[in-house]
Design a protein around this motif. Structure first.
Motif, short mmCIF file in Angstrom:
data_model
loop_
_atom_site.label_atom_id
_atom_site.label_comp_id
_atom_site.label_asym_id
_atom_site.label_seq_id
_atom_site.Cartn_x
_atom_site.Cartn_y
_atom_site.Cartn_z
N HIS A 1 6.71 70.68 43.41
CA HIS A 1 5.67 70.32 43.25
C HIS A 1 4.69 70.04 44.53
CE1 HIS A 1 6.55 70.13 39.13
NE2 HIS A 1 7.39 69.50 39.64
N CYS B 1 0.52 73.46 36.24
CA CYS B 1 1.85 73.17 36.40
C CYS B 1 2.06 71.94 35.20
CB CYS B 1 2.33 72.69 37.83
SG CYS B 1 3.76 72.42 38.14
N CYS C 1 3.54 69.43 35.96
CA CYS C 1 3.57 68.25 36.51
C CYS C 1 2.11 67.64 36.34
CB CYS C 1 3.74 68.09 38.01
SG CYS C 1 2.83 68.86 39.11
N CYS D 1 1.47 74.60 42.18
CA CYS D 1 2.68 74.15 42.87
C CYS D 1 3.90 75.29 43.03
CB CYS D 1 3.61 72.99 42.04
SG CYS D 1 2.18 71.69 41.50
ZN LIG Z 1 3.64 70.82 39.74
#
Ligand SMILES: [Zn+2]
Length: 309
Positions: free
Chosen positions: A167, A177, A179, A184
């Motif tokens: 990340h 992403c 996350c 990332c």
């Molecule tokens: Zn990420």
């Protein structure tokens, strides 16, 4: 012979693996179950209990022979409090105090951590990063995971969430992403992204294993494909190398099988882009312990955890 053995557990999106390890981290017995067959968290935890019972019975062991249980999980895990914040690709695991639940169930000390952190511990203790004081481990798969050893210790960070090299943002703009961020490293070289790309390039329903195989047979398009993956990875690792100055970077996971081309490109990018002192001292190595690294790391965590109590 009290507490001579450990139970290591590796919970993955595909398989739940439970193993008995001896004092030298050798795997003496194991069970493997398909993660997808469990409808919910409760049935999965029940299956862990049953597997541990099976393994103890088969090896004529009692709980007093077991030092503790270590579990690696694919997601954000608080090692200190024993809480699973969330898991990638497995539903129903938000803010679960798994340590407490399992300790009550198994009547053994339980420790948990992110699976790649445990792989890092294993590679550092017995594998490719053995003898290094500062090491970075990466796994390349659907997700891109990371773990960091600094001055001989696994670096966990203030909320036990450190090491997420997947990340690391590579760009100002880019794809969303998993996350919650965007652009990332994982959005560039995660399996889903590169598989889509491979199918476009080769105009067929090709697997990443096949692209690796073709690269070994010097297929031009396959070599270019892995060079491109290595370019993104090398760019991200340039930052990591400049900041952390590791002795070694260990790369594991399915994509790492692309081998020479990928590793060659990473090395080339590092030598061209990272700072001279850091770049000239870092080794890039393939992971050594394969699929069992998580189980071995789980046992190493148990031993360290029990000793520190
Ligand atoms: Zn990420």
């Amino acid at each position: 012979m009290t507490g001579e053995f450990c139970i290591g557990i590796d919970l993955g999106g595909t398989n739940l693996r439970i193993a008995l390890l001896d004092a030298k981290y050798k795997i003496e017995d194991r069970e493997s179950l398909s993660t997808r067959r469990f409808k919910n968290r409760r049935s999965l935890i029940a299956a862990i209990g049953k597997s541990v019972d099976n393994i103890l019975a088969r090896n004529r062991l009692k709980t007093k022979n077991i030092l503790g249980v270590g579990i690696g999980l694919p997601g954000q895990v608080d090692f200190v409090r024993g809480i699973v914040h969330s898991l990638t690709n497995i539903r129903g695991w938000r803010e679960v105090n798994l340590k407490r639940i399992l300790q009550t169930k198994l009547r053994l000390p339980v420790f948990l951590d992110n699976d790649v952190k445990l792989m890092t511990l294993a590679e550092y203790t017995l594998g490719a990063a053995r003898g290094a004081q500062n090491a970075v481990c990466l796994t390349l798969g659907t997700g891109v995971g990371g773990g960091i050893i600094l001055e001989g210790r696994l670096y966990r960070g203030c909320s036990n969430a450190a090491g997420e090299i997947g990340h690391l943002p590579l760009n100002e703009n880019g794809h969303r992403c998993n996350c919650g961020g965007f652009a990332c490293l994982e959005t560039y070289i995660g399996n889903n992204t590169i598989l889509k790309k491979a199918r476009k390039i080769f105009k067929e329903d090709i697997s990443l294993e096949e692209v690796s195989r073709r690269a070994r047979f010097r297929d031009h398009k396959a070599i270019e494909f892995w060079s491109d993956v290595g370019l993104h990875l090398g760019n991200a690792l340039t930052g990591v190398v400049n900041i952390l100055n590791p002795d070694v970077i260990v790369i594991g996971g399915g994509v790492a099988n692309a081998g020479k081309v990928l590793f060659g490109q990473v090395k080339k990018v590092l030598s061209g882009r990272a700072m001279r002192v850091q770049a000239s001292n870092v080794k890039i190595m393939p992971a050594k312990l394969g699929n069992d690294a998580g189980l071995i790391g789980a046992a190493i965590m148990v031993k360290a955890g029990v000793e520190n109590r």
